[in-house]
Design a protein around this motif. Structure first.
Motif, PDB file in Angstrom:
ATOM      1  N   LEU A 264      59.846  -4.624 -28.772  1.00  0.00           N
ATOM      2  CA  LEU A 264      60.025  -3.211 -28.422  1.00  0.00           C
ATOM      3  C   LEU A 264      60.769  -3.001 -27.108  1.00  0.00           C
ATOM      4  N   GLU A 265      61.156  -4.069 -26.469  1.00  0.00           N
ATOM      5  CA  GLU A 265      61.795  -3.984 -25.158  1.00  0.00           C
ATOM      6  C   GLU A 265      63.027  -3.081 -25.119  1.00  0.00           C
ATOM      7  N   PRO A 266      63.895  -3.070 -26.157  1.00  0.00           N
ATOM      8  CA  PRO A 266      65.107  -2.247 -26.070  1.00  0.00           C
ATOM      9  C   PRO A 266      64.887  -0.750 -26.280  1.00  0.00           C
ATOM     10  N   VAL A 267      63.703  -0.323 -26.692  1.00  0.00           N
ATOM     11  CA  VAL A 267      63.500   1.077 -27.085  1.00  0.00           C
ATOM     12  C   VAL A 267      63.579   2.009 -25.872  1.00  0.00           C
ATOM     13  N   ASP A 268      64.381   3.054 -26.010  1.00  0.00           N
ATOM     14  CA  ASP A 268      64.446   4.131 -25.017  1.00  0.00           C
ATOM     15  C   ASP A 268      63.429   5.185 -25.434  1.00  0.00           C
ATOM     16  N   TRP A 269      62.218   5.084 -24.911  1.00  0.00           N
ATOM     17  CA  TRP A 269      61.106   5.925 -25.359  1.00  0.00           C
ATOM     18  C   TRP A 269      61.315   7.403 -25.026  1.00  0.00           C
ATOM     19  N   GLU A 270      62.034   7.679 -23.979  1.00  0.00           N
ATOM     20  CA  GLU A 270      62.277   9.071 -23.603  1.00  0.00           C
ATOM     21  C   GLU A 270      63.232   9.756 -24.584  1.00  0.00           C
ATOM     22  N   ARG A 271      64.164   8.974 -25.120  1.00  0.00           N
ATOM     23  CA  ARG A 271      65.179   9.539 -26.018  1.00  0.00           C
ATOM     24  C   ARG A 271      64.760   9.512 -27.486  1.00  0.00           C
ATOM     25  N   ALA A 272      64.057   8.484 -27.897  1.00  0.00           N
ATOM     26  CA  ALA A 272      63.755   8.279 -29.321  1.00  0.00           C
ATOM     27  C   ALA A 272      62.880   9.395 -29.883  1.00  0.00           C
ATOM     28  N   ARG A 273      63.302   9.945 -31.014  1.00  0.00           N
ATOM     29  CA  ARG A 273      62.526  10.999 -31.670  1.00  0.00           C
ATOM     30  C   ARG A 273      62.073  10.598 -33.067  1.00  0.00           C
ATOM     31  N   VAL A 274      62.760   9.635 -33.686  1.00  0.00           N
ATOM     32  CA  VAL A 274      62.342   9.134 -34.999  1.00  0.00           C
ATOM     33  C   VAL A 274      62.394   7.612 -34.981  1.00  0.00           C
ATOM     34  N   ILE A 275      61.242   7.006 -35.202  1.00  0.00           N
ATOM     35  CA  ILE A 275      61.151   5.546 -35.316  1.00  0.00           C
ATOM     36  C   ILE A 275      60.517   5.235 -36.668  1.00  0.00           C
ATOM     37  N   VAL A 276      61.063   4.238 -37.351  1.00  0.00           N
ATOM     38  CA  VAL A 276      60.527   3.797 -38.637  1.00  0.00           C
ATOM     39  C   VAL A 276      60.050   2.368 -38.488  1.00  0.00           C
ATOM     40  N   GLU A 277      58.882   2.087 -39.030  1.00  0.00           N
ATOM     41  CA  GLU A 277      58.360   0.710 -39.038  1.00  0.00           C
ATOM     42  C   GLU A 277      58.138   0.283 -40.480  1.00  0.00           C
ATOM     43  N   TYR A 278      58.668  -0.886 -40.841  1.00  0.00           N
ATOM     44  CA  TYR A 278      58.449  -1.462 -42.169  1.00  0.00           C
ATOM     45  C   TYR A 278      57.286  -2.450 -42.115  1.00  0.00           C
ATOM     46  N   GLY A 279      56.428  -2.384 -43.105  1.00  0.00           N
ATOM     47  CA  GLY A 279      55.355  -3.363 -43.218  1.00  0.00           C
ATOM     48  C   GLY A 279      54.402  -3.363 -42.046  1.00  0.00           C
ATOM     49  N   PRO A 280      53.789  -2.216 -41.731  1.00  0.00           N
ATOM     50  CA  PRO A 280      52.905  -2.153 -40.560  1.00  0.00           C
ATOM     51  C   PRO A 280      51.614  -2.953 -40.696  1.00  0.00           C
ATOM     52  N   GLY A 281      51.253  -3.340 -41.915  1.00  0.00           N
ATOM     53  CA  GLY A 281      50.017  -4.112 -42.089  1.00  0.00           C
ATOM     54  C   GLY A 281      48.811  -3.336 -41.603  1.00  0.00           C
ATOM     55  N   VAL A 282      48.046  -3.927 -40.679  1.00  0.00           N
ATOM     56  CA  VAL A 282      46.846  -3.262 -40.155  1.00  0.00           C
ATOM     57  C   VAL A 282      47.158  -2.433 -38.913  1.00  0.00           C
ATOM     58  N   GLY A 283      48.436  -2.293 -38.572  1.00  0.00           N
ATOM     59  CA  GLY A 283      48.816  -1.377 -37.492  1.00  0.00           C
ATOM     60  C   GLY A 283      48.888  -1.976 -36.108  1.00  0.00           C
ATOM     61  N   THR A 284      49.016  -3.283 -35.989  1.00  0.00           N
ATOM     62  CA  THR A 284      49.072  -3.924 -34.678  1.00  0.00           C
ATOM     63  C   THR A 284      50.250  -3.401 -33.861  1.00  0.00           C
ATOM     64  N   ILE A 285      51.437  -3.407 -34.454  1.00  0.00           N
ATOM     65  CA  ILE A 285      52.625  -2.887 -33.765  1.00  0.00           C
ATOM     66  C   ILE A 285      52.600  -1.365 -33.746  1.00  0.00           C
ATOM     67  N   THR A 286      52.094  -0.774 -34.798  1.00  0.00           N
ATOM     68  CA  THR A 286      51.990   0.690 -34.885  1.00  0.00           C
ATOM     69  C   THR A 286      51.234   1.261 -33.690  1.00  0.00           C
ATOM     70  N   HIS A 287      50.107   0.662 -33.339  1.00  0.00           N
ATOM     71  CA  HIS A 287      49.314   1.095 -32.179  1.00  0.00           C
ATOM     72  C   HIS A 287      50.162   1.086 -30.914  1.00  0.00           C
ATOM     73  N   GLU A 288      50.921   0.015 -30.737  1.00  0.00           N
ATOM     74  CA  GLU A 288      51.723  -0.115 -29.528  1.00  0.00           C
ATOM     75  C   GLU A 288      52.853   0.910 -29.486  1.00  0.00           C
TER      76      GLU A 288
END
Length: 200
Positions: free
Chosen positions: A48-72
């Motif tokens: 997730l290091e490259p993400v510009d959190w202030e600018r990003a308005r739509v993020i898609v995650e494939y295969g979230p499983g139990v949500g480990t990355i989703t939580h973050e």
């Protein structure tokens, strides 16, 4: 940039339920998961290091499983942004719907091949980022190519696809589809992972 409030750390019975569900599904579908345990915090941070959190308005995650990355992601996500997670495993879809109530999260039971249709159905613009840990190396080649091509098309101008893999097999496909691909490596994960930042 404002620091976003992070969700509470998942611990105790809920964490054990996550790990049990993940391990059970690994033994049922090992080619779909690739690892018996969820991603490490080190891998997630690098991914997730490259993400510009202030600018990003739509993020898609494939295969979230139990949500480990989703939580973050939710812990860093802008209050006005949306996170769309696409999952084919019904057990994981049910778990995510029961355990996560953040209104910014949209859980989709379906295939990553349909990302454009799903964004349109939700009334969302093109994605700023697509985050994926799908096991591309074990997919049929035509399926892998369709997902990568559709992901590239679904990204906004200047958007990026952030991928982690346990095999370098997908590297050549990424370089054919994306205009610029950077790669790095995260050793502190089981198994160690290759990370790709693919830019439109």
């Amino acid at each position: 940039m404002a620091v976003q409030e992070r969700p509470p750390v998942v611990a105790g019975p809920e964490r054990r339920a996550q790990l049990t569900l993940f391990a059970r599904n690994f033994f049922k579908h090992p080619r779909m998961l690739g690892s018996i345990i969820p991603s490490s915090s080190f891998l997630i941070r690098r991914l997730l290091e490259p993400v510009d959190w202030e600018r990003a308005r739509v993020i898609v995650e494939y295969g979230p499983g139990v949500g480990t990355i989703t939580h973050e992601i939710l812990g860093r996500l802008h209050p006005d942004a949306t996170l769309v997670v696409i999952e084919t495993n019904d057990d994981f879809v049910d778990f995510l719907n029961r355990s996560m109530t953040d209104p910014r999260l949209k859980v989709i039971a379906g295939s990553a091949e349909n990302i454009e249709e799903e964004l349109e159905r939700l009334g969302l613009p093109a994605a700023d980022y697509v985050v994926a840990g799908l096991p591309f190396s074990t997919m049929p080649a035509d399926c892998r190519e369709r997902i990568l091509q559709q992901s590239q098309k679904a990204l906004a101008a200047g958007g990026s696809m952030l991928i982690y893999q346990f095999s370098p097999k997908v590297s050549s496909d990424l370089r054919q589809i994306f205009s610029r691909v950077e790669s790095t490596f995260e050793p502190i994960n089981i198994p160690p992972a290759k990370v790709y930042f693919c830019h439109k």
